[in-house]
Every structure is written in C-alpha cells, then in structure tokens.
Design an enzyme around this catalytic site. Structure first.
Site, PDB file in Angstrom:
ATOM      1  N   HIS A  29      14.207 -24.608 -16.014  1.00 40.79           N
ATOM      2  CA  HIS A  29      15.125 -25.224 -16.982  1.00 40.79           C
ATOM      3  C   HIS A  29      16.447 -24.468 -17.067  1.00 40.79           C
ATOM      4  CE1 HIS A  29      11.705 -27.491 -19.293  1.00 40.79           C
ATOM      5  NE2 HIS A  29      11.940 -27.979 -18.089  1.00 40.79           N
ATOM      6  N   CYS A  58      32.724 -23.113 -16.632  1.00 39.01           N
ATOM      7  CA  CYS A  58      33.657 -24.158 -17.040  1.00 39.01           C
ATOM      8  C   CYS A  58      33.310 -25.462 -16.327  1.00 39.01           C
ATOM      9  CB  CYS A  58      35.090 -23.735 -16.716  1.00 39.01           C
ATOM     10  SG  CYS A  58      36.289 -25.051 -16.996  1.00 39.01           S
ATOM     11  N   PRO A  92      -2.986 -20.552 -27.425  1.00 39.79           N
ATOM     12  CA  PRO A  92      -3.757 -20.547 -28.685  1.00 39.79           C
ATOM     13  C   PRO A  92      -4.561 -21.838 -28.869  1.00 39.79           C
ATOM     14  CG  PRO A  92      -1.494 -19.839 -29.076  1.00 39.79           C
ATOM     15  CD  PRO A  92      -1.549 -20.337 -27.657  1.00 39.79           C
ATOM     16  N   GLN A  93      -3.981 -22.975 -28.462  1.00 36.62           N
ATOM     17  CA  GLN A  93      -4.692 -24.258 -28.579  1.00 36.62           C
ATOM     18  C   GLN A  93      -4.972 -24.862 -27.208  1.00 36.62           C
ATOM     19  OE1 GLN A  93      -1.763 -24.482 -31.077  1.00 36.62           O
ATOM     20  NE2 GLN A  93      -3.238 -23.544 -32.467  1.00 36.62           N
ATOM     21  N   THR A 112       2.247 -22.726 -22.371  1.00 35.15           N
ATOM     22  CA  THR A 112       2.928 -24.001 -22.150  1.00 35.15           C
ATOM     23  C   THR A 112       1.996 -25.152 -22.487  1.00 35.15           C
ATOM     24  OG1 THR A 112       3.992 -25.467 -20.561  1.00 35.15           O
ATOM     25  CG2 THR A 112       2.434 -23.877 -19.658  1.00 35.15           C
TER      26      THR A 112
HETATM   27 ZN    ZN Z   1      38.184 -23.852 -16.425  1.00 36.09          ZN
END
Ligand code: ZN
Length: 247
Positions: A121, A129, A219-220, A193
């Site tokens: 991701h 920019c 955990p689950q 995840t």
């Molecule tokens: Zn720029």
C-alpha cells in the site's frame, strides 16, 4: 512450539503483516481515523471516500486532512517489539520476505532490509509533487503548516506515495510479489491482518498446495484462519519475540 519448529526448518519464508501489528504501537487503522462515528468522518463522508484518489484530485485540502491525521499518528509512534522480532527473523533467514499493508514505515525503521520488503500500500513519506515529480522529505514540517502541502519548485500539490482508496496497487511491488511467489515459499505467516485480498490468500494457498507451513497470528479468527496449519489467537506483541527466540 509447532510454529517455531516449522520456521526453523523453512528457508523461504513470507511474513504478511497488517494493521493489527502497528495497532500494538498505538496506531489507528485506516478506518480508525477521522473521528469516525457510525462509519462516517466529521465531514459527513465515509473514510473510504475522504481518503480516496478522486477526493485528492477534487478537494485536496479535505483529503489531506485525513492523510495528515495518519501522518501525525505514524510520526508520533514507533515500531514495537514484534516489528523488531520480524527484522531479526529476516537476519536469521536470508530468504525471509515481508509483505505489509501498513504505510507507517515501521518495518524499515525496525531494520527489515528494503530489498526484502514489499510495501503493497506504499508509504507515507517522502512526499512528491503531482505536477513536477519533485521529492520532498519534510512530511512532519508540512503537517505543521496549512494543507495541502505545496511544492517548493512549482507550487503543485504534494502527496505521499501511498495507495489511497480507489487507487491501483503499485506495479513494482506486485511484480516483486509475483516473482517471489513463483519461486515458492516454505512457510507463510500472516500477522494482524483481517483483510481478504488476493495478495494475502494467494501466497497462503500456494504454500499449502506445495506442502508448506502456514500460520496466522490474530486476536480474532478471520476468513483465512480455518485454512491455516496453526492459528494463534493473540496479539503479535505477545508472541513474536518468544517465537523468534526459539528459531
Ligand atoms: Zn512541483
């Protein structure tokens, strides 16, 4: 521990990490930002819309409000013991890869080698920019100023190299994942995840078909739990150090 023994014997290992890992550092998940109430942000939008590619184009200031919230949370916290344990596993096992959904950069900060890290991701810094492509490493400075942050060279709007909602996954990261999956993994470990994306299911399934070992730390229970050799129902922070100390 069955998991420690399996990892000890494995050469090619894939560790897949998600928001649950960084939640132990105190970070909110994507869906935990924006003062969410009934799934809606303070601006009355679902977070999936506020933090989306189309919103960054249509209303950069609004989108940046939520990017800034993520940015401040990430800059205000640190990798935890589980991130360091994973980096230690990569030192012991030179064919151990990390695939992460997290954009906080904590794997790199904890010492995971960038050449064996797939940030599916993207990451929150450095900014670049959108008009001229100039790179700007001053995320924390920009977060103190009016948003959206602007390019010093051309006044274009800056953005992080992160995958917003409704944006494509980075091509290079996907290529690397497919190249490494083609070589095969002896063991796949998923940590924190709950998402069921193909890039999580596929390595797990392939490892199983090839007779490899699969484990989940969460955990689950999740959609993939039943397909794993081992399911450890706890937080990564509670087990990773111990697990790595047995390898
Ligand atoms: Zn720029």
């Amino acid at each position: 521990m069955q998991t420690a023994a399996a990892l000890r014997h494995a050469q090619r290992i894939l560790v897949i990490t998600g928001a649950g890992l960084s939640a132990d550092s105190g970070l909110p998940t994507y869906r935990g930002v924006g003062g969410l109430y009934n799934g809606t942000t303070v601006d009355g939008l679902p977070i999936e819309m506020a933090l989306s590619g189309p919103m960054l184009r249509r209303d950069p200031a609004l989108c940046w409000k939520y990017i800034a919230e993520l940015g401040k949370a990430c800059l205000g916290a640190q990798p935890n013991a589980a991130h360091y344990a994973i980096a230690q596993l990569q030192r012991i096992k030179p064919d151990c890869w990390v695939l992460t959904q997290n954009v906080d950069g904590y794997h790199r900060a904890a010492g995971s080698p960038p050449e064996r890290l797939i940030e599916i991701h993207g990451q929150l810094s450095p900014l670049f920019c959108q008009s001229c492509g100039a790179v700007d490493p001053q995320l924390s400075e920009h977060l103190q100023r009016p948003l959206p942050p602007l390019c010093k060279k051309c006044q274009g709007i800056l953005r992080p190299p992160v995958v917003l909602f409704q944006e494509m996954l980075p091509e290079r990261a996907m290529e690397t994942l497919h190249e490494e999956m083609a070589k095969g993994f002896d063991a796949v470990l998923t940590i924190g995840t709950t998402a069921s994306f193909p890039y999580i299911h596929e390595p797990v399934l392939r490892a199983r078909v090839a007779g490899g070992f699969t484990a989940e730390i969460n955990p689950q229970r999740t959609d993939h739990s039943a397909a794993m050799d081992v399911f450890l129902g706890c937080r990564a922070l509670e087990v990773m150090e111990l697990l790595i100390s047995h390898i």
